[in-house]
Design a protein around this motif. Structure first.
Motif, PDB file in Angstrom:
ATOM      1  N   GLN A   1       0.802  -1.220   0.000  1.00 29.00           N
ATOM      2  CA  GLN A   1       0.000   0.000   0.000  1.00 29.00           C
ATOM      3  C   GLN A   1       0.841   1.279   0.000  1.00 29.00           C
ATOM      4  OE1 GLN A   1      -0.556  -2.550   2.361  1.00 29.00           O
ATOM      5  NE2 GLN A   1      -2.097  -3.438   1.007  1.00 29.00           N
ATOM      6  N   GLY A   2       2.139   1.150   0.126  1.00 24.46           N
ATOM      7  CA  GLY A   2       3.009   2.319   0.173  1.00 24.46           C
ATOM      8  C   GLY A   2       3.793   2.343   1.473  1.00 24.46           C
ATOM      9  N   VAL A   3       4.128   3.538   1.930  1.00 26.80           N
ATOM     10  CA  VAL A   3       4.904   3.680   3.155  1.00 26.80           C
ATOM     11  C   VAL A   3       3.983   3.498   4.355  1.00 26.80           C
ATOM     12  CG1 VAL A   3       6.336   5.233   4.537  1.00 26.80           C
ATOM     13  CG2 VAL A   3       6.526   5.256   2.047  1.00 26.80           C
ATOM     14  N   GLU A   4       4.387   2.644   5.269  1.00 25.28           N
ATOM     15  CA  GLU A   4       3.659   2.452   6.517  1.00 25.28           C
ATOM     16  C   GLU A   4       4.594   2.797   7.655  1.00 25.28           C
ATOM     17  OE1 GLU A   4       1.795  -1.334   6.892  1.00 25.28           O
ATOM     18  OE2 GLU A   4       0.756  -1.141   4.972  1.00 25.28           O
ATOM     19  N   TRP A   5       4.055   3.433   8.671  1.00 22.50           N
ATOM     20  CA  TRP A   5       4.842   3.887   9.808  1.00 22.50           C
ATOM     21  C   TRP A   5       4.511   3.057  11.031  1.00 22.50           C
ATOM     22  CZ3 TRP A   5       8.506   7.632   9.179  1.00 22.50           C
ATOM     23  CH2 TRP A   5       8.466   8.334   7.981  1.00 22.50           C
ATOM     24  N   SER A   6       5.542   2.674  11.764  1.00 25.87           N
ATOM     25  CA  SER A   6       5.317   1.939  13.014  1.00 25.87           C
ATOM     26  C   SER A   6       6.010   2.682  14.154  1.00 25.87           C
ATOM     27  CB  SER A   6       5.820   0.504  12.910  1.00 25.87           C
ATOM     28  OG  SER A   6       7.209   0.478  12.680  1.00 25.87           O
ATOM     29  N   LEU A   7       5.347   2.664  15.281  1.00 26.78           N
ATOM     30  CA  LEU A   7       5.849   3.331  16.470  1.00 26.78           C
ATOM     31  C   LEU A   7       6.895   2.458  17.136  1.00 26.78           C
ATOM     32  CD1 LEU A   7       5.514   5.786  18.338  1.00 26.78           C
ATOM     33  CD2 LEU A   7       3.690   4.527  19.493  1.00 26.78           C
ATOM     34  N   ASP A   8       8.036   3.043  17.437  1.00 25.84           N
ATOM     35  CA  ASP A   8       9.125   2.315  18.085  1.00 25.84           C
ATOM     36  C   ASP A   8       9.368   2.966  19.454  1.00 25.84           C
ATOM     37  OD1 ASP A   8      11.248   0.607  18.534  1.00 25.84           O
ATOM     38  OD2 ASP A   8      12.670   1.763  17.326  1.00 25.84           O
ATOM     39  N   VAL A   9       8.986   2.243  20.520  1.00 28.29           N
ATOM     40  CA  VAL A   9       9.139   2.745  21.883  1.00 28.29           C
ATOM     41  C   VAL A   9       9.594   1.617  22.792  1.00 28.29           C
ATOM     42  CG1 VAL A   9       7.394   4.570  21.680  1.00 28.29           C
ATOM     43  CG2 VAL A   9       6.723   2.321  22.465  1.00 28.29           C
ATOM     44  N   ALA A  10      10.043   1.988  23.972  1.00 24.47           N
ATOM     45  CA  ALA A  10      10.446   1.001  24.972  1.00 24.47           C
ATOM     46  C   ALA A  10       9.234   0.155  25.370  1.00 24.47           C
ATOM     47  CB  ALA A  10      11.028   1.707  26.198  1.00 24.47           C
ATOM     48  N   PRO A  11       9.465  -1.064  25.830  1.00 24.02           N
ATOM     49  CA  PRO A  11       8.357  -1.932  26.245  1.00 24.02           C
ATOM     50  C   PRO A  11       7.463  -1.244  27.285  1.00 24.02           C
ATOM     51  CG  PRO A  11      10.421  -3.153  26.240  1.00 24.02           C
ATOM     52  CD  PRO A  11      10.764  -1.708  25.984  1.00 24.02           C
ATOM     53  N   GLY A  12       6.154  -1.429  27.095  1.00 26.19           N
ATOM     54  CA  GLY A  12       5.201  -0.880  28.040  1.00 26.19           C
ATOM     55  C   GLY A  12       4.849   0.578  27.839  1.00 26.19           C
ATOM     56  N   ARG A  13       5.399   1.203  26.796  1.00 23.85           N
ATOM     57  CA  ARG A  13       5.130   2.630  26.604  1.00 23.85           C
ATOM     58  C   ARG A  13       4.341   2.952  25.351  1.00 23.85           C
ATOM     59  NH1 ARG A  13       9.994   5.667  26.311  1.00 23.85           N
ATOM     60  NH2 ARG A  13       8.570   7.414  26.136  1.00 23.85           N
ATOM     61  N   ALA A  14       4.009   1.962  24.553  1.00 21.15           N
ATOM     62  CA  ALA A  14       3.335   2.219  23.276  1.00 21.15           C
ATOM     63  C   ALA A  14       1.987   2.910  23.462  1.00 21.15           C
ATOM     64  CB  ALA A  14       3.168   0.929  22.485  1.00 21.15           C
ATOM     65  N   MET A  15       1.168   2.420  24.374  1.00 18.82           N
ATOM     66  CA  MET A  15      -0.150   3.016  24.528  1.00 18.82           C
ATOM     67  C   MET A  15      -0.061   4.450  25.041  1.00 18.82           C
ATOM     68  SD  MET A  15      -3.567   1.873  26.613  1.00 18.82           S
ATOM     69  CE  MET A  15      -4.023   0.581  25.474  1.00 18.82           C
ATOM     70  N   SER A  16       0.811   4.711  25.986  1.00 16.73           N
ATOM     71  CA  SER A  16       0.918   6.073  26.513  1.00 16.73           C
ATOM     72  C   SER A  16       1.385   7.037  25.430  1.00 16.73           C
ATOM     73  CB  SER A  16       1.828   6.128  27.739  1.00 16.73           C
ATOM     74  OG  SER A  16       3.132   5.734  27.419  1.00 16.73           O
ATOM     75  N   VAL A  17       2.289   6.605  24.560  1.00 14.61           N
ATOM     76  CA  VAL A  17       2.748   7.464  23.465  1.00 14.61           C
ATOM     77  C   VAL A  17       1.629   7.645  22.438  1.00 14.61           C
ATOM     78  CG1 VAL A  17       4.393   7.673  21.556  1.00 14.61           C
ATOM     79  CG2 VAL A  17       5.192   6.960  23.820  1.00 14.61           C
ATOM     80  N   ARG A  18       0.898   6.564  22.120  1.00 10.06           N
ATOM     81  CA  ARG A  18      -0.232   6.681  21.192  1.00 10.06           C
ATOM     82  C   ARG A  18      -1.269   7.673  21.707  1.00 10.06           C
ATOM     83  NH1 ARG A  18      -2.448   1.338  21.187  1.00 10.06           N
ATOM     84  NH2 ARG A  18      -4.409   2.399  20.763  1.00 10.06           N
ATOM     85  N   VAL A  19      -1.524   7.666  23.001  1.00  6.46           N
ATOM     86  CA  VAL A  19      -2.489   8.587  23.599  1.00  6.46           C
ATOM     87  C   VAL A  19      -2.002  10.032  23.449  1.00  6.46           C
ATOM     88  CG1 VAL A  19      -3.406   9.353  25.833  1.00  6.46           C
ATOM     89  CG2 VAL A  19      -3.552   6.945  25.186  1.00  6.46           C
ATOM     90  N   ILE A  20      -0.729  10.262  23.688  1.00 10.22           N
ATOM     91  CA  ILE A  20      -0.175  11.613  23.534  1.00 10.22           C
ATOM     92  C   ILE A  20      -0.273  12.060  22.079  1.00 10.22           C
ATOM     93  CG2 ILE A  20       1.924  13.009  23.655  1.00 10.22           C
ATOM     94  CD1 ILE A  20       2.723  11.293  26.107  1.00 10.22           C
ATOM     95  N   LEU A  21       0.045  11.164  21.144  1.00  4.78           N
ATOM     96  CA  LEU A  21      -0.047  11.508  19.728  1.00  4.78           C
ATOM     97  C   LEU A  21      -1.492  11.812  19.322  1.00  4.78           C
ATOM     98  CD1 LEU A  21       2.467   8.911  18.252  1.00  4.78           C
ATOM     99  CD2 LEU A  21       2.836  11.359  18.611  1.00  4.78           C
ATOM    100  N   ALA A  22      -2.448  11.063  19.875  1.00  6.42           N
ATOM    101  CA  ALA A  22      -3.863  11.325  19.585  1.00  6.42           C
ATOM    102  C   ALA A  22      -4.266  12.694  20.131  1.00  6.42           C
ATOM    103  CB  ALA A  22      -4.735  10.222  20.176  1.00  6.42           C
ATOM    104  N   TRP A  23      -3.827  13.003  21.357  1.00 10.31           N
ATOM    105  CA  TRP A  23      -4.128  14.313  21.952  1.00 10.31           C
ATOM    106  C   TRP A  23      -3.532  15.419  21.080  1.00 10.31           C
ATOM    107  CZ3 TRP A  23      -0.337  17.714  23.733  1.00 10.31           C
ATOM    108  CH2 TRP A  23      -0.837  18.887  24.306  1.00 10.31           C
ATOM    109  N   ASP A  24      -2.277  15.262  20.666  1.00  7.23           N
ATOM    110  CA  ASP A  24      -1.610  16.280  19.849  1.00  7.23           C
ATOM    111  C   ASP A  24      -2.332  16.476  18.519  1.00  7.23           C
ATOM    112  OD1 ASP A  24       0.730  18.066  19.208  1.00  7.23           O
ATOM    113  OD2 ASP A  24       0.924  16.572  17.604  1.00  7.23           O
ATOM    114  N   ALA A  25      -2.720  15.382  17.886  1.00  3.59           N
ATOM    115  CA  ALA A  25      -3.427  15.492  16.605  1.00  3.59           C
ATOM    116  C   ALA A  25      -4.754  16.220  16.781  1.00  3.59           C
ATOM    117  CB  ALA A  25      -3.650  14.103  16.008  1.00  3.59           C
ATOM    118  N   LEU A  26      -5.467  15.940  17.855  1.00  5.10           N
ATOM    119  CA  LEU A  26      -6.721  16.650  18.123  1.00  5.10           C
ATOM    120  C   LEU A  26      -6.471  18.137  18.353  1.00  5.10           C
ATOM    121  CD1 LEU A  26      -8.724  14.257  20.443  1.00  5.10           C
ATOM    122  CD2 LEU A  26      -9.486  15.213  18.265  1.00  5.10           C
ATOM    123  N   GLU A  27      -5.443  18.447  19.123  1.00  6.21           N
ATOM    124  CA  GLU A  27      -5.132  19.854  19.399  1.00  6.21           C
ATOM    125  C   GLU A  27      -4.774  20.605  18.120  1.00  6.21           C
ATOM    126  OE1 GLU A  27      -5.184  21.802  22.400  1.00  6.21           O
ATOM    127  OE2 GLU A  27      -6.510  20.103  22.737  1.00  6.21           O
TER     128      GLU A  27
END
Length: 168
Positions: free
Chosen positions: A88-114
């Motif tokens: 489908q083209g370029v796909e992006w994956s989040l690379d974070v330390a174990p146990g931090r993916a959801m907290s980073v996804r939440v921050i990214l969602a908040w930032d995108a909304l803002e």
């Protein structure tokens, strides 16, 4: 960011409801938190629980105007997006330390909304509620987390005050 990410963000913000005047924490119990996190795409680890609770508490303070958005910066340390080619083209994956993916996804969602819909994510207008709402209406005039609960309660309270005030 997807609607699913927005929903996880809102669920997280609303994981500290006020019940009978006492604030609860739906992530306080490790077993319940594990289930809650897994239902929303997390790994359910204790690391994830701790990270998500810290991000939640910080975001709540930001949305109440008690902290600036920059208070989230420490939670993003070491997080990167990695590109990969697919059919489908370029796909992006989040690379974070174990146990931090959801907290980073939440921050990214908040930032995108803002960035894309500023002011749409806000505390309920009922000061006794403690919940948050994401106003997806065209007019951006929603005030309560729930019209059936808080909206009705606040309207009834205003009506009572208008009709039961002593004559001037």
């Amino acid at each position: 960011m997807t609607w699913a990410d927005e929903d996880v963000l809102l669920d997280l913000l609303n994981s500290t409801p006020v019940v009978d005047g006492i604030q609860q924490d739906l992530l306080a119990d490790p077993a319940e938190a594990r289930t809650w996190l897994r239902q929303r795409g997390g790994d359910g680890s204790s690391q994830e629980r701790d990270a998500v609770r810290q991000v939640r508490d910080t975001l709540q303070q930001i949305l109440h105007g008690d902290l600036p958005g920059s208070a989230l910066e420490p939670f993003l340390e070491g997080a990167t997006y990695r590109p990969a080619m697919s059919e489908q083209g370029v796909e992006w994956s989040l690379d974070v330390a174990p146990g931090r993916a959801m907290s980073v996804r939440v921050i990214l969602a908040w930032d995108a909304l803002e960035r894309t819909r500023p002011g749409r994510l806000r505390p309920c207008a009922n000061s006794e509620c403690g919940l948050f709402l994401l106003d997806r209406s065209k007019t951006n005039r929603a005030r309560w987390c729930s019209m059936a609960v808080c909206g009705n309660r606040m309207k009834a309270r205003r009506h009572y005050q208008r009709t039961h005030q002593p004559p001037a």
